[in-house]
Structure formats: C-alpha cells, structure tokens
Design a protein around this motif. Structure first.
Motif, mmCIF file in Angstrom:
data_model
loop_
_atom_site.group_PDB
_atom_site.id
_atom_site.type_symbol
_atom_site.label_atom_id
_atom_site.label_comp_id
_atom_site.label_asym_id
_atom_site.label_seq_id
_atom_site.Cartn_x
_atom_site.Cartn_y
_atom_site.Cartn_z
ATOM 1 N N SER A 1 0.821 -1.202 0.000
ATOM 2 C CA SER A 1 0.000 0.000 0.000
ATOM 3 C C SER A 1 0.858 1.257 0.000
ATOM 4 C CB SER A 1 -1.007 -0.009 1.152
ATOM 5 O OG SER A 1 -0.347 0.121 2.370
ATOM 6 N N LYS A 2 2.128 1.133 0.362
ATOM 7 C CA LYS A 2 3.010 2.299 0.217
ATOM 8 C C LYS A 2 3.531 2.402 -1.206
ATOM 9 C CE LYS A 2 5.251 2.620 4.757
ATOM 10 N NZ LYS A 2 6.522 2.161 5.356
ATOM 11 N N GLY A 3 3.177 1.413 -2.028
ATOM 12 C CA GLY A 3 3.624 1.449 -3.421
ATOM 13 C C GLY A 3 5.035 0.943 -3.606
ATOM 14 N N GLU B 1 0.602 7.308 9.567
ATOM 15 C CA GLU B 1 1.483 6.155 9.787
ATOM 16 C C GLU B 1 2.369 5.896 8.565
ATOM 17 O OE1 GLU B 1 2.285 4.065 12.096
ATOM 18 O OE2 GLU B 1 2.710 2.114 11.227
ATOM 19 N N GLN B 2 1.738 5.805 7.396
ATOM 20 C CA GLN B 2 2.501 5.375 6.222
ATOM 21 C C GLN B 2 3.444 6.437 5.691
ATOM 22 O OE1 GLN B 2 0.081 3.460 3.286
ATOM 23 N NE2 GLN B 2 -0.737 2.001 4.747
ATOM 24 N N LYS C 1 6.896 7.362 12.918
ATOM 25 C CA LYS C 1 8.254 6.830 13.128
ATOM 26 C C LYS C 1 9.210 7.946 13.510
ATOM 27 C CE LYS C 1 9.757 2.531 11.296
ATOM 28 N NZ LYS C 1 9.121 1.737 10.258
ATOM 29 N N ARG D 1 1.466 2.463 20.611
ATOM 30 C CA ARG D 1 1.153 1.454 19.606
ATOM 31 C C ARG D 1 0.104 2.012 18.662
ATOM 32 N NH1 ARG D 1 0.918 -4.098 23.215
ATOM 33 N NH2 ARG D 1 3.089 -3.985 23.914
ATOM 34 N N VAL D 2 0.486 2.193 17.418
ATOM 35 C CA VAL D 2 -0.411 2.818 16.458
ATOM 36 C C VAL D 2 -1.104 1.778 15.592
ATOM 37 C CG1 VAL D 2 -0.560 4.393 14.511
ATOM 38 C CG2 VAL D 2 1.051 4.864 16.367
ATOM 39 N N VAL D 3 -2.425 1.833 15.574
ATOM 40 C CA VAL D 3 -3.182 1.023 14.619
ATOM 41 C C VAL D 3 -3.684 1.991 13.547
ATOM 42 C CG1 VAL D 3 -5.159 -0.497 14.283
ATOM 43 C CG2 VAL D 3 -3.870 -0.586 16.418
ATOM 44 N N ALA D 4 -3.215 1.802 12.309
ATOM 45 C CA ALA D 4 -3.529 2.750 11.241
ATOM 46 C C ALA D 4 -4.718 2.272 10.426
ATOM 47 C CB ALA D 4 -2.302 2.926 10.347
ATOM 48 N N MET E 1 -13.122 2.484 16.332
ATOM 49 C CA MET E 1 -12.276 1.765 17.278
ATOM 50 C C MET E 1 -12.306 2.479 18.632
ATOM 51 S SD MET E 1 -8.393 0.711 16.403
ATOM 52 C CE MET E 1 -7.353 0.727 17.857
ATOM 53 N N ASP F 1 -11.418 0.425 22.074
ATOM 54 C CA ASP F 1 -10.216 -0.358 21.759
ATOM 55 C C ASP F 1 -8.974 0.512 21.578
ATOM 56 O OD1 ASP F 1 -11.539 -2.780 21.897
ATOM 57 O OD2 ASP F 1 -12.274 -2.599 19.853
ATOM 58 N N GLY G 1 -3.068 4.017 0.042
ATOM 59 C CA GLY G 1 -2.044 3.362 -0.774
ATOM 60 C C GLY G 1 -2.650 2.457 -1.841
ATOM 61 N N PRO G 2 -3.503 1.501 -1.441
ATOM 62 C CA PRO G 2 -4.132 0.639 -2.450
ATOM 63 C C PRO G 2 -4.899 1.437 -3.505
ATOM 64 C CG PRO G 2 -4.464 -0.279 -0.273
ATOM 65 C CD PRO G 2 -3.784 1.042 -0.067
ATOM 66 N N ASN H 1 -2.430 2.767 -5.849
ATOM 67 C CA ASN H 1 -1.982 1.670 -6.722
ATOM 68 C C ASN H 1 -2.988 1.439 -7.845
ATOM 69 O OD1 ASN H 1 0.547 0.775 -5.744
ATOM 70 N ND2 ASN H 1 -0.417 -0.376 -4.098
ATOM 71 N N PHE I 1 4.710 7.818 -1.521
ATOM 72 C CA PHE I 1 4.220 6.728 -2.365
ATOM 73 C C PHE I 1 5.176 6.479 -3.535
ATOM 74 C CE2 PHE I 1 1.447 5.032 -5.762
ATOM 75 C CZ PHE I 1 0.975 3.911 -5.108
ATOM 76 N N LYS I 2 5.501 5.201 -3.765
ATOM 77 C CA LYS I 2 6.570 4.935 -4.729
ATOM 78 C C LYS I 2 6.091 4.427 -6.086
ATOM 79 C CE LYS I 2 10.310 4.360 -1.497
ATOM 80 N NZ LYS I 2 10.226 3.650 -0.220
ATOM 81 N N ASN I 3 4.908 3.826 -6.128
ATOM 82 C CA ASN I 3 4.468 3.190 -7.382
ATOM 83 C C ASN I 3 3.620 4.162 -8.210
ATOM 84 O OD1 ASN I 3 3.878 1.142 -9.273
ATOM 85 N ND2 ASN I 3 2.016 0.583 -8.159
#
Lengths: 234, 274
Positions: A197-199, B38-39, B44, B59-62, B71, B76, B180-181, B184, B203-205
């Motif tokens: 998902s980060k590609g 997060e992404q 970080k 603790r991260v839930v993304a 949540m 939670d 991200g998806p 893509n 994002f790389k793609n």
C-alpha cells in the motif's frame, strides 16, 4: 519482468543485511503461526479421530460442515475474533486485542477445521481398512482411535503442514485482530500488505520471497524428519 | 501412549511460544490513527522522541478515519488521532471523546495521469477540476471507505454540484480500501484520485501519475487528537493517553512534527492552539 528481478535482489539484500526489525517480524510470524498450529493440532486431531471412528447421529452433516469450514475466509474469522476481544465485546475484559495472543487465537480458529477435516479423512480410511483386525484384538473405539492416530501419523503430518501453510499465508485475520502495529504485531504478511500500500512493490515482493522460502524450509524439514522416521520405524 | 506424550510436549511448546516475555509489562497506549500519518513515516519520526521522554510506548493502529473513530467508540484505543473535523466533533459530542485538540494540517492534492484526459492541470480550482472530470467521464479512483480523505472527497463533489452517489458512472471507481491501495489502483488504470500530500510524497508506485491540482483552500486537511472518554470506557489509560495528547500539542511535539520531512519537503504543519 524487471520488478521480479528487483524483488529477488531486494530479498537477498534484506536477508544479507540481517535487519533486526526484519528478524523480529520473521520470528513473530513463526511464533504466532506455530503456536496456532500447536493449538489447532491438539484440538483438531482428537476431533478428527472421534469423527473418523465414531458413529453418532448427525455425523454426516458434521463432516460436511467441517469440510466446508476449511474454506473459512480469514477476514471473517478476524472480524469475529475482533468483536469477541474488543472492549465492547464479551471477552473485552482480557484486554488482548492487538496483541500476538489475539493473532494466535484467530489463526487457531482458522486452521482448526483444516487439520480436523484432513485428519478425519485419514483416520476414517485407516479405520475402514483395519476395523476388523482392531476389533478382533479387542480394541474399543477409543483405543482404536489412539492406535489409528499413531498409525496414520505420516498422513496427519500433511494435515498439520496444510494448517501451517494456511496460517503463515493469511493476512486478513491477523491484520484485523493484530492491527499491524510496528514492533508489536507486525508479521510477514501484514508487512507485505503495508509495503504494497506504500507502493513499494519490489520490497513487498522481496518480503514475499522470504516468506515463501521460510515455508519451504519448514516443509523440507518436516519431510526429511518424516523420511527418517519412516526408515526407522517402517 | 507415545501420541499423548507428544501432544503434551507440543502443548508445552505452544504455551512457551505464547508466553514469550517480549510483550510483558511495558507501559504503552494504543492510538487509533490514519494511514496518512502512519505510512508517511510521521509517527516513526515523532514517537521515539515521546517514548524516550516518558517511557510510554505508543502502539499505532492505522485505519481510515471512520474506522479509527469506531475503534475509539468501542473502547479499543486510548487516543484517536484523525482528520475529519465534523466526524470528530460528533465523536466528542456523543461522549466518546473527552476534548478535541487541533494538532496540524496538510493538504489534499488531486493526482492524475500526465496525459490529463480531463484537462484539469494547471488550475487551482478543485471544484472546477472535478466538474471537468465528470464531464469528460475520465477515470476517477475513490477511496469509498468512509475515511477522512473519502469524506473530504464527497464534500468536494458536493461543492462541485455533483451528487456523486447518484451521478457516478463506470468512470468512478470505488476501491473501498486505504490510500495506498487506491493510489496503486489509480496508477494501474491511469485514473485521477484525491490523496493527502503526505501519502503521495511517500508513495513509490506512481507510474504516470503526477499532481494535477493543488493549492486550493478547499483542499485544506486538518488533523485533530482526542483522548477516548474514560467515563464511557473506564479501562482507558487516561493519564498516559492524556500525556500523549498534551505532548503532541506542546511546543516540543509541534516542533517534532514540523521537523518531519521527506526529500526536504515538510509534510505536516503544526497549528495547535497555544
């Protein structure tokens, strides 16, 4: 096919680097999936044996249900376990949502039917074949079940490996109940989903190569152990 | 009873595996946040600073904003850190959150193929751009997942006078998944998509995708943080959670956010009220 090439290069570089974060992820994957396999095997084999040699009303329906449950969608199992373990759910008090324990529970539920159903078939086949012999030796159903569990142990190994393969490969359940928390609940499959998902497709595929290699190594080890055992015990 | 012995050994092994010590006893809080924070790598960058100072692991839930708030509603998470102001205000008003604090902002950008089939490149007007995309029936990839970004996208369509739920055609694809998806997918079929700048920069793609529209005031993206209400969920770690909330809006936290860059570019702009 440039990206495939890149993926293998990435995988090799990752392995060579011995990145501690990657090592943690790999170890957690193994720990979670192997724990789930142990639990599912402990529960699944007796269930399989009981259904395999037992005669009781509803047995055929139970077999159909058990076989169908082999196709349990991981994401549905994840959701069920999430709702159970959520603070608003019946087991919320435990406070184990988003921990490896929750992931082990989800994967155990996911692979229990696989191990139980495959064991049931192996044991039932053996029971059909040796029923008369076992009976003539005076074995009741219970002791016959134990004898058959022992006699079919090599077939059962395949059942257990099928369960492990499923556990190591699934992402839907551990993503939901683990939350893919960096350094806490991130495993190989959720890391792959994240990089996708980060590609960063080469890195994702590189992690995939490592995961497949691990599963391959474990299966090879199991196979060799089985061969050695067969040579020794016949 | 060899079999039984082996079972017991396996059980023992399982128990050992399940109780390895690594996760015991550490002070931690759970934060429900969004994929953009997060992404992009923001957490970080800033969390180690907080952890070092307080000894509290975060603790991260993304998830998408909608899911992250859900949540919090279920109890939670201890803290929710998201980006959809109206939803956040509702969350607090319904008694699930204690108080909402503004933390930082960045902006959304419209990305699309270089070939620019809807001819929207160069304009700053996001509303006009969306109208053109609809008129040209150019492929558009939507999150469709009730996330903050999806929420913003629906609002922009509304500003453009388009009732997207009714007017969408085959050109409008809802991926029902994260940023991200969705990128893509957009990259794979050369579609336009609305994304937060942070996710885009990391994002790389990208394939043929470039930024088509940016800089419109309506593309402003505000992030908020709030403690989950301990009155509703008594198990919420209110002291540690509040310590985290206080830290992100403190000078130190704000500076840490400002210091996060990708390729020299600042991704998030702190704007907590002093």
């Amino acid at each position: 096919m440039n990206s495939l090439h890149e993926a293998f290069a990435q995988a090799a570089a990752l392995v060579a680097s011995g990145d501690p974060a990657l090592v943690d992820i790999v170890l957690l994957s193994l720990r979670v999936s192997l724990s789930a396999v142990c639990i599912a095997t402990l529960i699944g084999l007796p269930i399989g044996a009981a259904i395999g040699v037992g005669r009781f009303p509803g047995r055929r329906a139970l077999i159909v249900v058990l076989n169908a449950l082999m196709g349990l969608p991981p994401v549905v199992v994840g959701l069920l376990v999430y709702l159970l373990l959520s603070r608003a759910g019946p087991l919320g008090e435990l406070g184990i949502l988003f921990t490896p324990a929750a992931m082990v529970i989800a994967q155990s539920i996911l692979i229990l039917p696989i191990i139980a159903a495959l064991a049931r078939q192996a044991i039932e086949d053996a029971w059909t074949e040796y029923q008369e012999q076992l009976r003539s030796l005076g074995a009741g159903r219970l002791s016959a079940a134990f004898t058959l569990l022992r006699d079919t142990r090599f077939s059962l190994l395949t059942a257990v490996l099928a369960g492990f393969g499923r556990a190591a490969a699934e992402v839907g359940a551990v993503m939901i109940v683990g939350g893919n928390i960096d350094g806490v609940t991130r495993v190989m499959t959720t890391a792959i989903a994240l990089e996708t998902s980060k590609g960063d497709l080469p890195l994702a595929l590189g992690l995939g190569v490592i995961l497949i290699s691990l599963v391959l190594i474990l299966n090879a080890a199991a196979y060799l152990t089985k061969e050695a055992a067969q040579r020794r015990y016949g | 009873m060899d079999v039984i012995r082996r079972f017991l050994a396996a059980a023992f092994g399982a128990a050992l595996l399940a109780h390895a010590p690594a996760f015991a006893q550490q002070k931690f809080i759970t934060v429900a946040s969004t994929t953009s924070t997060e992404q992009s790598g923001l957490f970080k960058h800033i969390l180690p600073i907080f952890e070092q100072k307080t000894g509290i692991q975060v603790r991260v839930v993304a998830l998408g904003t909608g899911q992250a708030l859900d949540m919090g509603k279920r109890g939670d998470a201890d803290v929710v850190f998201v980006h959809a102001k109206p939803l956040e205000e509702k969350f607090v008003a319904e008694g699930f959150g204690v108080k909402r604090f503004e933390v930082m902002y960045n902006d959304f950008v419209l990305v699309g193929p270089k070939s620019d089939p809807a001819k929207v490149s160069g304009t700053k007007d996001i509303v006009a751009a969306l109208q053109k995309i609809k008129a040209a029936q150019a492929p558009f990839a939507s999150r469709g997942d009730k996330s903050g970004t999806h929420f913003a996208e629906v609002r922009l369509w509304k500003d453009a006078g388009v009732d997207i739920a009714k007017d969408k055609g085959p050109w409008y694809r809802e991926t029902g998944s994260g940023m991200g998806p969705t990128l893509n997918t957009a990259s794979g079929m050369n579609a336009y998509a609305l994304t937060d700048r942070g996710t885009w920069l990391s994002f790389k793609n990208r394939g043929d995708l470039v930024i088509s529209v940016e800089g419109d005031k309506r593309l402003f993206n505000q992030y908020g943080v709030m403690l989950v209400n301990p009155a509703t969920h008594p198990h919420v770690k209110k002291d540690m959670g509040q310590a985290f909330v206080d830290w992100v809006i403190s000078d130190e936290g704000q500076q840490a956010i400002a210091g996060f860059r990708i390729g020299g570019e600042q991704l998030f702009f702190p704007n907590a009220a002093p």
